[in-house]
Design a protein around this motif. Sequence first.
Motif, PDB file in Angstrom:
ATOM      1  N   ALA A  89       0.825  -1.213   0.000  1.00  0.00           N
ATOM      2  CA  ALA A  89       0.000   0.000   0.000  1.00  0.00           C
ATOM      3  C   ALA A  89       0.859   1.263   0.000  1.00  0.00           C
ATOM      4  O   ALA A  89       0.567   2.226  -0.728  1.00  0.00           O
ATOM      5  N   ARG A  90       1.933   1.279   0.794  1.00  0.00           N
ATOM      6  CA  ARG A  90       2.813   2.461   0.837  1.00  0.00           C
ATOM      7  C   ARG A  90       3.426   2.754  -0.525  1.00  0.00           C
ATOM      8  O   ARG A  90       3.681   3.910  -0.859  1.00  0.00           O
ATOM      9  N   ALA A  91       3.666   1.714  -1.323  1.00  0.00           N
ATOM     10  CA  ALA A  91       4.261   1.892  -2.649  1.00  0.00           C
ATOM     11  C   ALA A  91       3.225   2.357  -3.674  1.00  0.00           C
ATOM     12  O   ALA A  91       3.567   2.582  -4.837  1.00  0.00           O
ATOM     13  N   GLY A  92       1.981   2.530  -3.247  1.00  0.00           N
ATOM     14  CA  GLY A  92       0.955   3.064  -4.146  1.00  0.00           C
ATOM     15  C   GLY A  92       0.173   2.013  -4.916  1.00  0.00           C
ATOM     16  O   GLY A  92      -0.551   2.354  -5.855  1.00  0.00           O
ATOM     17  N   HIS A  93       0.285   0.772  -4.522  1.00  0.00           N
ATOM     18  CA  HIS A  93      -0.440  -0.289  -5.201  1.00  0.00           C
ATOM     19  C   HIS A  93      -1.787  -0.508  -4.535  1.00  0.00           C
ATOM     20  O   HIS A  93      -2.004  -0.144  -3.385  1.00  0.00           O
ATOM     21  N   GLU A  94      -2.678  -1.122  -5.277  1.00  0.00           N
ATOM     22  CA  GLU A  94      -3.996  -1.448  -4.764  1.00  0.00           C
ATOM     23  C   GLU A  94      -3.934  -2.817  -4.087  1.00  0.00           C
ATOM     24  O   GLU A  94      -3.300  -3.740  -4.592  1.00  0.00           O
ATOM     25  N   VAL A  95      -4.596  -2.936  -2.933  1.00  0.00           N
ATOM     26  CA  VAL A  95      -4.663  -4.197  -2.203  1.00  0.00           C
ATOM     27  C   VAL A  95      -6.096  -4.699  -2.313  1.00  0.00           C
ATOM     28  O   VAL A  95      -7.043  -3.969  -2.039  1.00  0.00           O
ATOM     29  N   ALA A  96      -6.240  -5.954  -2.753  1.00  0.00           N
ATOM     30  CA  ALA A  96      -7.555  -6.575  -2.893  1.00  0.00           C
ATOM     31  C   ALA A  96      -7.559  -7.921  -2.171  1.00  0.00           C
ATOM     32  O   ALA A  96      -6.512  -8.477  -1.873  1.00  0.00           O
ATOM     33  N   VAL A  97      -8.739  -8.433  -1.912  1.00  0.00           N
ATOM     34  CA  VAL A  97      -8.904  -9.674  -1.165  1.00  0.00           C
ATOM     35  C   VAL A  97      -9.025 -10.849  -2.123  1.00  0.00           C
ATOM     36  O   VAL A  97      -9.824 -10.835  -3.050  1.00  0.00           O
ATOM     37  N   HIS A  98      -8.214 -11.876  -1.894  1.00  0.00           N
ATOM     38  CA  HIS A  98      -8.258 -13.117  -2.663  1.00  0.00           C
ATOM     39  C   HIS A  98      -8.957 -14.205  -1.854  1.00  0.00           C
ATOM     40  O   HIS A  98      -9.256 -15.264  -2.372  1.00  0.00           O
ATOM     41  N   GLY A  99      -9.224 -13.921  -0.601  1.00  0.00           N
ATOM     42  CA  GLY A  99      -9.861 -14.877   0.300  1.00  0.00           C
ATOM     43  C   GLY A  99      -9.090 -14.940   1.602  1.00  0.00           C
ATOM     44  O   GLY A  99      -8.096 -14.232   1.775  1.00  0.00           O
ATOM     45  N   TRP A 100      -9.547 -15.754   2.525  1.00  0.00           N
ATOM     46  CA  TRP A 100      -8.804 -15.909   3.780  1.00  0.00           C
ATOM     47  C   TRP A 100      -7.665 -16.905   3.600  1.00  0.00           C
ATOM     48  O   TRP A 100      -6.553 -16.689   4.005  1.00  0.00           O
TER      49      TRP A 100
END
Length: 120
Positions: A89-100
């Motif tokens: 996130a700090r590098a400017g990328h998007e974080v998404a959920v792939h599951g638990w």
Amino acid sequence: MGPHALVAAGLALLHAGPGAAWLPPVRRLLPSLAGEGDPGHVALTFDDGPDPRSTPLFLDELDRLGCRATFFLLGEMLDRHPEVGRSIARAGHEVAVHGWRHDNALLTRPGRVAAEMGRA
């Protein structure tokens, strides 16, 4: 086919539907479900990530290329390596959920996938 069978078939289709997004007819019919988007954006799926060994290497290379990406992460791995997730996130990328965790969604009982996505 009786009403209960129709409901069961509909629920099975709803449960398995997103897993069919790789099929060409589904991609043509529902391009957003297939993940078609901005051609200048990269979507990376790490089935077992974030990983403290490999994720920093990808971050370095993406930075070198001046590219931003979407990282689909597993909740259990993010729980183990939160700082690696923060670095994405700090590098400017998007974080998404792939599951638990990385389970086969087609073989798990209905409702479990939604619960684990919510947990993640």
